[in-house]
Scaffold this active site. Structure first.
Site, mmCIF file in Angstrom:
data_model
loop_
_atom_site.group_PDB
_atom_site.id
_atom_site.type_symbol
_atom_site.label_atom_id
_atom_site.label_comp_id
_atom_site.label_asym_id
_atom_site.label_seq_id
_atom_site.Cartn_x
_atom_site.Cartn_y
_atom_site.Cartn_z
ATOM 1 N N LEU A 57 0.826 -1.198 0.000
ATOM 2 C CA LEU A 57 0.000 0.000 0.000
ATOM 3 C C LEU A 57 0.866 1.256 0.000
ATOM 4 C CD1 LEU A 57 -3.046 0.471 -0.024
ATOM 5 C CD2 LEU A 57 -2.957 0.756 2.460
ATOM 6 N N GLN A 77 -4.679 -7.030 -6.773
ATOM 7 C CA GLN A 77 -5.005 -7.569 -5.452
ATOM 8 C C GLN A 77 -6.243 -6.873 -4.902
ATOM 9 O OE1 GLN A 77 -3.038 -6.999 -1.489
ATOM 10 N NE2 GLN A 77 -2.627 -9.199 -1.682
ATOM 11 N N CYS A 132 -3.444 -9.064 5.268
ATOM 12 C CA CYS A 132 -3.224 -7.754 5.885
ATOM 13 C C CYS A 132 -3.853 -7.714 7.276
ATOM 14 C CB CYS A 132 -3.801 -6.645 5.006
ATOM 15 S SG CYS A 132 -3.541 -4.994 5.700
ATOM 16 N N LYS A 151 -3.451 -14.708 -1.194
ATOM 17 C CA LYS A 151 -2.253 -14.400 -0.408
ATOM 18 C C LYS A 151 -2.649 -14.401 1.054
ATOM 19 C CE LYS A 151 1.695 -11.242 -0.056
ATOM 20 N NZ LYS A 151 1.746 -11.015 1.400
ATOM 21 N N HIS A 172 2.731 -15.729 3.281
ATOM 22 C CA HIS A 172 3.638 -14.927 4.103
ATOM 23 C C HIS A 172 4.005 -15.794 5.301
ATOM 24 C CE1 HIS A 172 4.619 -10.744 5.979
ATOM 25 N NE2 HIS A 172 5.423 -11.687 6.432
#
Length: 328
Positions: free
Chosen positions: A15, A65, A95, A134, A166
């Site tokens: 971002l 995304q 996130c 993701k 991640h």
């Protein structure tokens, strides 16, 4: 059938960082890297002012995304993305920010694998480009391998065949997004185990990767590597991606050639009413690690934001450090 995408190396969606100007800049250095947009919410696309799907044709291969958890809204956005020519749609399930949680998307969705599966299914019903996810290896106290595999099993059952993991869990309370990128320990072995247990899935790894040598090591176990901050703060790392990771025989582009190739793009942006620092803010790390890097950063930072600043600022910044670069 969705067209095949080379997922060997990709640049993480970040971002305020991976906007269209950065992606154009990155593409000059690597033809093979898969690029991702910043996360864009379904609400912004469907109800916001402005074109949140705009990009430069040179950016392909390019993935959008999305942030959201309403299957119908995600399907509408995925369809728009496919119509605009995006190569992939990716759902953010990683996130950890409060704002994202309040919107019921991002990492908190790991606790709702059935909803994620429904979202994936809704998107896949309306597009023929890949729909990928993701995610993290866990959230809060839900960080067992069984929790992760239940999530993968559920989403995979609806046809998702590509996951970017991640290799940290996320703490949804008590840590900032920045802290969530640094404090939870990395667990690369868990991602390797996931690939061993799900050999038919395409699995990429993300988190803490700062060199192409590290990327090569991960690729011995996995299908792809996604690099985030290092690819932004030290962008010239991208110049050898095609040669070291993707088997390209083409010559490595020089920093000077990158700058020269950026100038027409910058001029077009300025002529359209844009400001110089919209682009140069992404270029300040180009000489990272070299003599002259600080002078380059300082010159751009001090001059690119001024009213009327044009490409002469970039040329002068480079000229000011040429003697130091040549001395190398």
């Amino acid at each position: 059938m969705p067209k095949s995408i080379d997922r060997t190396f990709s640049i993480a969606p970040m971002l305020d960082w991976t906007d269209r100007h950065y992606r154009y800049f990155a593409r000059l250095m690597s033809a093979n890297a898969l690029l991702y947009t910043e996360m864009v919410t379904t609400g912004a696309i469907l109800h916001g002012r402005g074109d949140y799907l705009a990009y430069n044709q040179e950016e392909h291969p390019l993935a959008l995304q999305l942030g959201g958890s309403n299957p119908a809204d995600l399907a509408r956005c995925a369809k728009l993305a496919a119509e605009r020519g995006y190569d992939e749609v990716n759902l953010n399930v990683g996130c950890p920010s409060d704002r994202v949680q309040n919107g019921r998307f991002g990492a908190c969705l790991m606790a709702e694998p059935e909803l994620v599966a429904e979202c994936v299914d809704a998107m896949k019903q309306v597009v023929d480009i890949p729909v990928t996810v993701k995610t993290r290896i866990g959230i809060d106290e839900q960080d067992s391998y069984e929790f992760l595999t239940h999530f993968i099993d559920t989403v995979m059952a609806k046809g998702c065949a590509e996951f970017i993991i991640h290799a940290r869990k996320a703490w949804l309370q008590g840590l900032s997004p920045k802290e969530n990128r640094e404090i939870p320990p990395l667990d690369y072995d868990r991602v390797y185990q996931l690939k061993r247990d799900y050999p038919t899935l395409n699995i990429s790894i993300n988190g803490g990767i700062t060199s192409l040598e590290q990327a090569k090591n991960h690729l011995q176990h996995l299908d792809g590597v996604m690099v985030g901050r290092e690819a932004y703060q030290n962008p010239y790392i991208l110049a050898q991606v095609d040669q070291l990771l993707c088997g390209s025989q083409k010559a490595v582009i020089s920093r000077e050639a990158v700058i020269e190739t950026m100038l027409p793009y910058i001029e077009a942006h300025l002529q359209a009413g844009g400001r110089l620092n919209h682009i140069t803010r992404h270029m300040i790390g180009l000489f990272q690690g070299l003599p002259g890097a600080r002078a380059w950063r300082r010159y751009l930072s001090e001059n690119a934001h001024k009213n009327g600043a044009g490409i002469e600022v970039v040329k002068q910044a480079y000229q000011s450090i040429q003697s130091e670069i040549v001395a190398q």
